[in-house]
Design an enzyme around this catalytic site. Structure first.
Site, PDB file in Angstrom:
ATOM      1  N   THR A 182      32.145  43.754  36.471  1.00  0.00           N
ATOM      2  CA  THR A 182      31.722  42.981  35.305  1.00  0.00           C
ATOM      3  C   THR A 182      31.168  41.608  35.673  1.00  0.00           C
ATOM      4  O   THR A 182      30.368  41.052  34.921  1.00  0.00           O
ATOM      5  CB  THR A 182      32.889  42.806  34.313  1.00  0.00           C
ATOM      6  OG1 THR A 182      33.999  42.197  34.993  1.00  0.00           O
ATOM      7  CG2 THR A 182      33.323  44.153  33.756  1.00  0.00           C
ATOM      8  N   CYS A 183      31.566  41.057  36.816  1.00  0.00           N
ATOM      9  CA  CYS A 183      31.021  39.754  37.229  1.00  0.00           C
ATOM     10  C   CYS A 183      29.533  39.851  37.503  1.00  0.00           C
ATOM     11  O   CYS A 183      28.806  38.865  37.382  1.00  0.00           O
ATOM     12  CB  CYS A 183      31.717  39.268  38.493  1.00  0.00           C
ATOM     13  SG  CYS A 183      33.481  39.012  38.303  1.00  0.00           S
TER      14      CYS A 183
END
Length: 229
Positions: free
Chosen positions: A195-196
């Site tokens: 998700t980063c």
């Protein structure tokens, strides 16, 4: 930790992956805090500054460092924020929701334009014409509105659509468009997300039906709060 400080995360990974003597590190169960121009030593365990981190205990050390940086070190800031928030919203009213459900309650169900997402997707290991990529987009177009929201939550950490569209999708270091990465040597495995970096690791599957099954399982486990709608 990866989301908060990617460089610090890499340093901790190096500690776990290499022998401490080989990389020349002599650690104790303490950290140095530098705040407001002052430095002080903080023990992670009682008398930690005098206890050496060994190979056998380095995982414990890394866990304690992460816990300190993400909770203890910002405890006062979190407490102040919660006090202000609960002055406006009674804690009993929101305690029944998890984080994803609360985001849905505040923001509503997003209207996700899959065509726009497709136009702003990068591929690593795959090509747009590969059959796996064709299957992937067929599946996304066929999802219900809540399933699309769950997918976006799964791969980006949020179900919010950027105001300017997916060309402006934000990552840890500014604009970072969605990417699909080919995972080799793991045929049929579950897909995973970073998700980063707005990235999806997509293994090779035997059929579109198998890919759909794995995708739905992944998003239902990773973003269950969106699938009740």
């Amino acid at each position: 930790m990866q989301a908060i400080d990617p460089d610090y995360y890499k340093n901790l990974q190096m500690i776990l992956q290499h022998n401490l003597e080989d990389i020349g590190l002599e650690l104790t169960f303490s950290i140095e805090d530098h705040s407001f121009g002052r430095s002080k030593t903080i023990d992670l365990i009682p008398n930690g500054r005098n206890i050496t981190v060994t190979e056998e205990r380095k995982e414990e050390y890394v866990n304690l460092v992460c816990q300190h940086r993400m909770t203890t070190a910002i405890e006062q800031q979190i407490k102040a924020y919660l006090e202000g928030f609960h002055d406006m919203v009674d804690s009993d009213l929101i305690s029944i929701f998890n984080a994803k459900e609360l985001e849905l309650l505040i923001s509503g169900m997003p209207d996700i334009d899959i065509d726009d997402l497709k136009r702003n997707t990068n591929y690593n290991g795959y090509r747009p014409a590969d059959r796996e990529i064709e299957w992937f987009w067929n599946i996304l177009f066929s999802l219900s509105r809540s399933e699309k929201a769950a997918f976006l939550q799964f791969v980006t950490g949020s179900a919010k659509v950027p105001l300017a569209g997916f060309s402006e999708l934000q990552g840890m270091r500014g604009i970072q468009q969605f990417s699909v990465n080919k995972v080799t040597g793991s045929q049929g495995a579950l897909m995973s997300a970073h998700t980063c970096f707005n990235a999806l690791d997509l293994p090779v599957y035997k059929s579109e039906e198998e890919m759909r099954e794995k995708l739905l399982y992944a998003i239902s486990e990773g973003a269950g709060g969106f699938l009740f709608a």
